[in-house]
Design a protein around this motif. Structure first.
Motif: not given
Length: 107
Positions: A99-103, A56-63
């Motif tokens: 898990h943060p590594e997935l991002s 999902v896109k987070h605040n249009g900045i990152s996925n």
């Protein structure tokens, strides 16, 4: 749009399942007939060679990316009567992994 998405996902899963058993799988786009050159049978998804990610896109900045770690799929294929073939996919929603590594996958 939902039907097309499910059909595309079904063809993808079917191709992955058949690919494990046959190197001569041919899949065409949804507008034409799907050609299958694999023996009739039941094919199970190998979970060690499969992953189901979503993003999902987070605040249009990152996925933000996560995955389901418990998935299974079974294809029952009858090339002679393709309309009687079926795909069953099971996704355990409680197996979601944030898990943060997935991002960083695909970044």
């Amino acid at each position: 749009m939902k039907v097309v998405t499910k059909a595309v996902a079904s063809i993808f899963v079917a191709s992955a399942l058949i690919g494990a058993a046959s190197s001569s799988v041919v899949a065409q786009d949804l507008q034409s007939n799907v050609q299958v050159q694999a023996p009739a049978g039941t094919y199970e998804l190998d979970p060690t060679h499969a992953i189901l990610l979503w993003s999902v896109k987070h605040n249009g900045i990152s996925n933000y990316t996560a995955r389901f770690s418990e998935i299974s799929a079974v294809l029952k294929l009858d090339p002679g009567k393709i309309e009687e073939s079926s795909i069953e996919v099971v996704i355990d929603p409680s197996s979601v992994d944030f898990h943060p590594e997935l991002s960083r996958v695909g970044a």
